[in-house]
Design a protein around this motif. Structure first.
Motif, PDB file in Angstrom:
ATOM      1  N   VAL A   8      29.237  34.058  34.977  1.00  0.00           N
ATOM      2  CA  VAL A   8      28.441  33.490  36.041  1.00  0.00           C
ATOM      3  C   VAL A   8      27.336  34.342  36.440  1.00  0.00           C
ATOM      4  O   VAL A   8      27.552  35.546  36.798  1.00  0.00           O
ATOM      5  N   GLU A   9      26.135  33.921  36.590  1.00  0.00           N
ATOM      6  CA  GLU A   9      24.904  34.835  36.984  1.00  0.00           C
ATOM      7  C   GLU A   9      24.977  35.048  38.549  1.00  0.00           C
ATOM      8  O   GLU A   9      24.990  34.056  39.207  1.00  0.00           O
ATOM      9  N   GLY A  10      24.843  36.241  38.707  1.00  0.00           N
ATOM     10  CA  GLY A  10      25.065  36.632  40.129  1.00  0.00           C
ATOM     11  C   GLY A  10      26.410  36.317  40.735  1.00  0.00           C
ATOM     12  O   GLY A  10      26.535  36.455  41.936  1.00  0.00           O
ATOM     13  N   GLY A  11      27.418  36.180  39.898  1.00  0.00           N
ATOM     14  CA  GLY A  11      28.549  35.989  40.299  1.00  0.00           C
ATOM     15  C   GLY A  11      29.517  37.333  40.726  1.00  0.00           C
ATOM     16  O   GLY A  11      28.667  38.269  40.660  1.00  0.00           O
ATOM     17  N   HIS A  12      30.380  37.237  40.977  1.00  0.00           N
ATOM     18  CA  HIS A  12      31.516  38.212  41.618  1.00  0.00           C
ATOM     19  C   HIS A  12      31.754  39.201  40.307  1.00  0.00           C
ATOM     20  O   HIS A  12      32.003  38.781  39.201  1.00  0.00           O
ATOM     21  N   GLY A  13      31.653  40.641  40.762  1.00  0.00           N
ATOM     22  CA  GLY A  13      32.059  41.549  39.575  1.00  0.00           C
ATOM     23  C   GLY A  13      33.465  42.115  40.181  1.00  0.00           C
ATOM     24  O   GLY A  13      34.063  41.350  40.785  1.00  0.00           O
ATOM     25  N   PRO A  23      36.747  39.595  34.827  1.00  0.00           N
ATOM     26  CA  PRO A  23      36.398  38.461  34.195  1.00  0.00           C
ATOM     27  C   PRO A  23      37.526  37.741  33.457  1.00  0.00           C
ATOM     28  O   PRO A  23      38.620  38.374  32.923  1.00  0.00           O
ATOM     29  N   VAL A  24      37.360  36.235  33.425  1.00  0.00           N
ATOM     30  CA  VAL A  24      38.448  35.493  32.954  1.00  0.00           C
ATOM     31  C   VAL A  24      37.919  34.744  31.889  1.00  0.00           C
ATOM     32  O   VAL A  24      36.890  34.045  31.614  1.00  0.00           O
ATOM     33  N   ALA A  25      38.606  34.609  30.622  1.00  0.00           N
ATOM     34  CA  ALA A  25      38.662  33.822  29.599  1.00  0.00           C
ATOM     35  C   ALA A  25      39.185  32.425  29.660  1.00  0.00           C
ATOM     36  O   ALA A  25      40.316  32.212  29.759  1.00  0.00           O
ATOM     37  N   VAL A  26      38.371  31.301  29.724  1.00  0.00           N
ATOM     38  CA  VAL A  26      38.882  29.844  29.303  1.00  0.00           C
ATOM     39  C   VAL A  26      38.801  29.870  27.978  1.00  0.00           C
ATOM     40  O   VAL A  26      37.690  29.917  27.186  1.00  0.00           O
ATOM     41  N   ILE A  27      39.791  29.593  27.077  1.00  0.00           N
ATOM     42  CA  ILE A  27      39.680  29.576  25.468  1.00  0.00           C
ATOM     43  C   ILE A  27      39.940  27.999  25.266  1.00  0.00           C
ATOM     44  O   ILE A  27      40.783  27.465  25.736  1.00  0.00           O
ATOM     45  N   ALA A  28      38.973  27.667  24.518  1.00  0.00           N
ATOM     46  CA  ALA A  28      38.665  26.237  24.256  1.00  0.00           C
ATOM     47  C   ALA A  28      38.315  26.009  22.906  1.00  0.00           C
ATOM     48  O   ALA A  28      38.036  27.054  22.136  1.00  0.00           O
ATOM     49  N   GLU A  55      34.625  35.070  37.999  1.00  0.00           N
ATOM     50  CA  GLU A  55      33.566  35.385  36.833  1.00  0.00           C
ATOM     51  C   GLU A  55      34.429  34.733  35.532  1.00  0.00           C
ATOM     52  O   GLU A  55      35.204  35.434  35.127  1.00  0.00           O
ATOM     53  N   ALA A  56      33.869  33.820  35.230  1.00  0.00           N
ATOM     54  CA  ALA A  56      34.641  32.649  34.018  1.00  0.00           C
ATOM     55  C   ALA A  56      33.675  32.435  32.711  1.00  0.00           C
ATOM     56  O   ALA A  56      32.376  32.154  33.289  1.00  0.00           O
ATOM     57  N   ALA A  57      34.187  32.847  31.860  1.00  0.00           N
ATOM     58  CA  ALA A  57      33.232  32.196  30.486  1.00  0.00           C
ATOM     59  C   ALA A  57      34.171  31.537  29.393  1.00  0.00           C
ATOM     60  O   ALA A  57      35.685  31.748  29.639  1.00  0.00           O
ATOM     61  N   ALA A  58      33.657  30.544  28.878  1.00  0.00           N
ATOM     62  CA  ALA A  58      34.507  30.020  27.754  1.00  0.00           C
ATOM     63  C   ALA A  58      34.503  30.683  26.251  1.00  0.00           C
ATOM     64  O   ALA A  58      33.566  31.038  25.882  1.00  0.00           O
ATOM     65  N   TYR A  59      35.621  30.853  25.658  1.00  0.00           N
ATOM     66  CA  TYR A  59      35.698  31.419  24.324  1.00  0.00           C
ATOM     67  C   TYR A  59      36.191  30.411  23.329  1.00  0.00           C
ATOM     68  O   TYR A  59      37.308  29.830  23.701  1.00  0.00           O
ATOM     69  N   ASP A  72      35.241  42.525  26.012  1.00  0.00           N
ATOM     70  CA  ASP A  72      34.574  41.942  27.668  1.00  0.00           C
ATOM     71  C   ASP A  72      35.583  42.368  28.651  1.00  0.00           C
ATOM     72  O   ASP A  72      35.077  41.850  29.761  1.00  0.00           O
ATOM     73  N   LYS A  73      36.633  43.156  28.336  1.00  0.00           N
ATOM     74  CA  LYS A  73      37.297  43.636  29.298  1.00  0.00           C
ATOM     75  C   LYS A  73      38.007  42.401  30.444  1.00  0.00           C
ATOM     76  O   LYS A  73      37.902  42.480  31.632  1.00  0.00           O
ATOM     77  N   VAL A  74      38.241  41.213  29.662  1.00  0.00           N
ATOM     78  CA  VAL A  74      39.021  40.193  30.297  1.00  0.00           C
ATOM     79  C   VAL A  74      40.121  40.447  30.788  1.00  0.00           C
ATOM     80  O   VAL A  74      41.001  41.434  30.253  1.00  0.00           O
ATOM     81  N   VAL A  75      40.507  39.942  32.085  1.00  0.00           N
ATOM     82  CA  VAL A  75      41.599  40.391  32.766  1.00  0.00           C
ATOM     83  C   VAL A  75      42.767  39.176  32.409  1.00  0.00           C
ATOM     84  O   VAL A  75      44.063  39.519  32.808  1.00  0.00           O
TER      85      VAL A  75
END
Length: 331
Positions: A8-13, A23-28, A55-59, A72-75
């Protein structure tokens, strides 16, 4: 590149004001028959998580996935894969291998619950009502022949049955059958998705789904949701994910029955050894009796899915529920 969406742009770090430590990975996605549904689930889930500051992104589920998660140091990960590789324990095994915390059930529970025949027998033994059914493999169907089997199946289950793949979801390969002549073709259609089919007695009634989530107090049921389809589309894959065919509402049922459905969904979640979240699907007859059709390991999170609507009915949101589960996972 494995990433389907950027953080997310400007999102929480990962600073002091971050809702999570990274960051969190949504695996789809993936390569199952349910790829498109999974991608839609992933996109909506990412939007919902970003709305609550995650801070989420789809993988995508591909060769780059494990490397990308580490780079990406996903937690933590949120599997949004449906069907093979997502609900059969595969992605859970891979995440365990790299020590990645994730939301949902472990690989063993997934393997048990993903097989409808196995899961249904476990529920039946614990007194949870399920449809009477017969399992039939493609090999048996070919070797014994349709004519030798169909009459015996109909004699046991009745003229109206539902045929579905034993290991699949999203109504793929599911056919309602009225009469013996249509049964062989329904089985052939099911075998296109899985080598094993389940033929179950048809139960007339309304479709009701109950999502269960876990918190510090244990497993709780969200408000049940009734699922309405345009007549003739009850077994249609497209109807599950097309707004004009799907109507979601709080079921118009007695409050005592609503509570009973919730208790049964919680029991199904526990009997199958599931964790964090599940969705049990019921058919509720006019006389108030019901059967559990299945308990889904990874409930869909598309815009027309039950889970987001159930969260809203329960006074929360999909993003907040998922954030709470992530916090527990990272505990």
């Amino acid at each position: 590149m494995s990433t389907l969406g950027s953080p997310v742009e400007g999102g929480h770090g990962a600073g002091d004001d971050a809702v999570l430590p990274g960051p969190v990975a949504v695996i789809a996605g993936g390569l199952s028959h349910e790829r498109d549904v999974s991608l839609a689930s992933g996109r909506n889930l990412v939007r919902e998580l970003r709305a609550v500051g995650v801070e989420a992104a789809a993988y995508d589920f591909d060769r780059q996935l494990l490397h990308q998660l580490e780079q990406d140091k996903v937690v933590a990960a949120v599997p949004a894969l449906h069907g093979q590789f997502g609900e059969d324990g595969e992605i859970q095994t891979l995440l365990d291998l790299i020590g990645m915390p994730f939301i949902g059930s472990d690989s063993h529970a997934c393997r048990v619950a993903f097989d409808k025949g196995t899961a249904r027998e476990l529920l039946r033994r614990q007194g949870i009502p399920v449809p009477e059914s017969v399992g039939l493999s493609a090999q048996t169907f070919r070797d014994i022949g349709a004519s030798a089997l169909m009459e015996h199946v109909m004699h046991r289950l009745g003229e109206r049955v539902v045929v579905k793949p034993t290991r699949c979801g999203s109504a793929l390969g599911v056919t309602g059958v009225d009469g013996m002549d249509a049964l062989p073709s329904a089985l052939v259609r099911s075998y296109a998705y899985c080598e094993d089919a389940l033929i179950e007695r048809f139960h007339d009634g309304i479709d009701v789904s109950v999502v269960c989530v876990e918190d510090e107090q244990g497993v709780r049921a969200l408000t049940p949701v009734s699922v309405q389809y345009e007549k003739g589309h009850e077994f249609d894959f497209s109807a599950r994910y097309t707004a004009e065919f799907v109507g979601l509402a709080r079921p118009d049922l007695p409050e005592e029955l609503i509570e009973d459905l919730g208790r049964t969904a919680v029991r199904a979640h526990q009997v199958l050894g599931l964790s964090d979240v599940s969705r049990s699907d019921f058919i509720v007859s006019a006389d108030g009796t019901y059967v559990v059709l299945e308990t889904a390991i990874t409930p869909g999170t598309t815009e027309t899915s039950v889970m987001p609507f159930a969260c809203t009915l329960s006074g929360t949101s999909l993003g907040q529920v998922t954030l709470d589960l992530l916090r527990r996972t990272l505990g």
